[in-house]
Design a protein around this motif. Structure first.
Motif, PDB file in Angstrom:
ATOM      1  N   VAL A   1       0.854  -1.178   0.000  1.00  0.00           N
ATOM      2  CA  VAL A   1       0.000   0.000   0.000  1.00  0.00           C
ATOM      3  C   VAL A   1       0.897   1.236   0.000  1.00  0.00           C
ATOM      4  CG1 VAL A   1      -1.808   1.247   1.255  1.00  0.00           C
ATOM      5  CG2 VAL A   1      -1.715  -1.240   1.380  1.00  0.00           C
ATOM      6  N   VAL A   2       0.491   2.260  -0.749  1.00  0.00           N
ATOM      7  CA  VAL A   2       1.182   3.545  -0.727  1.00  0.00           C
ATOM      8  C   VAL A   2       0.263   4.528  -0.017  1.00  0.00           C
ATOM      9  CG1 VAL A   2       2.182   5.425  -2.077  1.00  0.00           C
ATOM     10  CG2 VAL A   2       2.409   3.058  -2.874  1.00  0.00           C
ATOM     11  N   TYR A   3       0.809   5.178   1.003  1.00  0.00           N
ATOM     12  CA  TYR A   3       0.060   6.155   1.776  1.00  0.00           C
ATOM     13  C   TYR A   3       0.614   7.553   1.554  1.00  0.00           C
ATOM     14  CZ  TYR A   3      -1.673   2.222   4.508  1.00  0.00           C
ATOM     15  OH  TYR A   3      -2.265   1.050   4.897  1.00  0.00           O
ATOM     16  N   VAL A   4      -0.252   8.548   1.598  1.00  0.00           N
ATOM     17  CA  VAL A   4       0.186   9.923   1.787  1.00  0.00           C
ATOM     18  C   VAL A   4       0.439  10.006   3.278  1.00  0.00           C
ATOM     19  CG1 VAL A   4      -0.496  12.332   1.758  1.00  0.00           C
ATOM     20  CG2 VAL A   4      -1.212  10.824  -0.088  1.00  0.00           C
ATOM     21  N   ALA A   5       1.610  10.500   3.666  1.00  0.00           N
ATOM     22  CA  ALA A   5       1.952  10.541   5.087  1.00  0.00           C
ATOM     23  C   ALA A   5       2.629  11.864   5.421  1.00  0.00           C
ATOM     24  CB  ALA A   5       2.876   9.373   5.432  1.00  0.00           C
ATOM     25  N   GLU A   6       2.655  12.171   6.688  1.00  0.00           N
ATOM     26  CA  GLU A   6       3.359  13.339   7.195  1.00  0.00           C
ATOM     27  C   GLU A   6       4.596  12.843   7.933  1.00  0.00           C
ATOM     28  OE1 GLU A   6       2.555  16.526   6.708  1.00  0.00           O
ATOM     29  OE2 GLU A   6       0.737  15.992   5.602  1.00  0.00           O
ATOM     30  N   GLN A   7       5.766  13.279   7.502  1.00  0.00           N
ATOM     31  CA  GLN A   7       6.983  12.996   8.253  1.00  0.00           C
ATOM     32  C   GLN A   7       7.024  14.017   9.381  1.00  0.00           C
ATOM     33  OE1 GLN A   7      10.648  13.224   6.049  1.00  0.00           O
ATOM     34  NE2 GLN A   7      11.873  12.653   7.813  1.00  0.00           N
ATOM     35  N   THR A   8       7.285  13.566  10.592  1.00  0.00           N
ATOM     36  CA  THR A   8       7.261  14.467  11.746  1.00  0.00           C
ATOM     37  C   THR A   8       8.644  14.783  12.288  1.00  0.00           C
ATOM     38  OG1 THR A   8       6.920  12.578  13.218  1.00  0.00           O
ATOM     39  CG2 THR A   8       4.952  13.742  12.449  1.00  0.00           C
ATOM     40  N   GLU A   9       9.623  13.922  12.037  1.00  0.00           N
ATOM     41  CA  GLU A   9      10.993  14.134  12.518  1.00  0.00           C
ATOM     42  C   GLU A   9      11.978  13.630  11.477  1.00  0.00           C
ATOM     43  OE1 GLU A   9      11.824  12.514  16.382  1.00  0.00           O
ATOM     44  OE2 GLU A   9       9.737  12.690  16.942  1.00  0.00           O
ATOM     45  N   PRO A  10      13.127  14.113  11.317  1.00  0.00           N
ATOM     46  CA  PRO A  10      13.705  15.298  11.928  1.00  0.00           C
ATOM     47  C   PRO A  10      13.177  16.589  11.313  1.00  0.00           C
ATOM     48  CG  PRO A  10      15.282  14.359  10.405  1.00  0.00           C
ATOM     49  CD  PRO A  10      14.072  13.448  10.428  1.00  0.00           C
ATOM     50  N   VAL A  11      12.433  16.471  10.176  1.00  0.00           N
ATOM     51  CA  VAL A  11      11.781  17.630   9.575  1.00  0.00           C
ATOM     52  C   VAL A  11      10.319  17.282   9.333  1.00  0.00           C
ATOM     53  CG1 VAL A  11      13.871  18.478   8.440  1.00  0.00           C
ATOM     54  CG2 VAL A  11      12.397  16.892   7.229  1.00  0.00           C
ATOM     55  N   ARG A  12       9.505  18.298   9.158  1.00  0.00           N
ATOM     56  CA  ARG A  12       8.093  18.073   8.849  1.00  0.00           C
ATOM     57  C   ARG A  12       7.904  18.246   7.347  1.00  0.00           C
ATOM     58  NH1 ARG A  12       4.604  17.801  12.933  1.00  0.00           N
ATOM     59  NH2 ARG A  12       2.898  18.479  11.622  1.00  0.00           N
ATOM     60  N   ARG A  13       7.331  17.237   6.702  1.00  0.00           N
ATOM     61  CA  ARG A  13       7.026  17.321   5.280  1.00  0.00           C
ATOM     62  C   ARG A  13       6.031  16.244   4.905  1.00  0.00           C
ATOM     63  NH1 ARG A  13      12.991  15.756   3.118  1.00  0.00           N
ATOM     64  NH2 ARG A  13      13.312  14.024   4.548  1.00  0.00           N
ATOM     65  N   ARG A  14       5.374  16.444   3.780  1.00  0.00           N
ATOM     66  CA  ARG A  14       4.414  15.489   3.244  1.00  0.00           C
ATOM     67  C   ARG A  14       5.192  14.533   2.340  1.00  0.00           C
ATOM     68  NH1 ARG A  14      -0.990  16.094   3.514  1.00  0.00           N
ATOM     69  NH2 ARG A  14      -2.250  15.010   1.989  1.00  0.00           N
ATOM     70  N   VAL A  15       4.961  13.235   2.498  1.00  0.00           N
ATOM     71  CA  VAL A  15       5.689  12.219   1.741  1.00  0.00           C
ATOM     72  C   VAL A  15       4.734  11.117   1.287  1.00  0.00           C
ATOM     73  CG1 VAL A  15       7.822  12.614   3.033  1.00  0.00           C
ATOM     74  CG2 VAL A  15       6.246  10.848   3.798  1.00  0.00           C
ATOM     75  N   ALA A  16       5.219  10.279   0.394  1.00  0.00           N
ATOM     76  CA  ALA A  16       4.529   9.036   0.049  1.00  0.00           C
ATOM     77  C   ALA A  16       5.257   7.932   0.795  1.00  0.00           C
ATOM     78  CB  ALA A  16       4.570   8.790  -1.452  1.00  0.00           C
ATOM     79  N   LEU A  17       4.509   7.036   1.411  1.00  0.00           N
ATOM     80  CA  LEU A  17       5.086   5.958   2.206  1.00  0.00           C
ATOM     81  C   LEU A  17       4.577   4.635   1.645  1.00  0.00           C
ATOM     82  CD1 LEU A  17       6.671   5.206   4.815  1.00  0.00           C
ATOM     83  CD2 LEU A  17       4.469   5.257   5.993  1.00  0.00           C
TER      84      LEU A  17
END
Length: 94
Positions: free
Chosen positions: A31-47
């Motif tokens: 599965v590919v999710y839209v995700a929010e990276q919270t550390e070490p930086v904040r950004r929107r990613v595909a997971l």
């Protein structure tokens, strides 16, 4: 920790430094999710996550080859690999 099978249950679930915000694509193996990276930086990613139980040697090898190929490419229309790893239960993501 594994992500739930349904999109509604997965939204808000944390996977390491990432928090699933929604599902973009589902295949037989993952599965590919839209995700929010919270550390070490904040950004929107595909997971991208291999489904639990689908982690056969062949699937993992194909997943790792895809990850390596993406990591070597540099083009604005091709995804960049920012991180890679496995969960405590063995789910692999990139």
């Amino acid at each position: 920790m594994e992500l739930p099978d349904s999109e509604d249950e997965a939204i808000g679930t944390r996977l390491g430094h990432y928090k699933a915000a929604g599902e973009t694509r589902r295949s037989g193996c993952g599965v590919v999710y839209v995700a929010e990276q919270t550390e070490p930086v904040r950004r929107r990613v595909a997971l991208k996550v291999i489904k639990l139980g689908m982690d056969t040697k062949a699937v993992v090898a194909r997943f790792e080859a895809e990850r390596q190929a993406l990591a070597m490419m540099d083009h604005p229309n091709i995804a960049k690999v920012l991180d890679a790893g496995a969960t405590d239960t063995g789910d692999r993501s990139s």
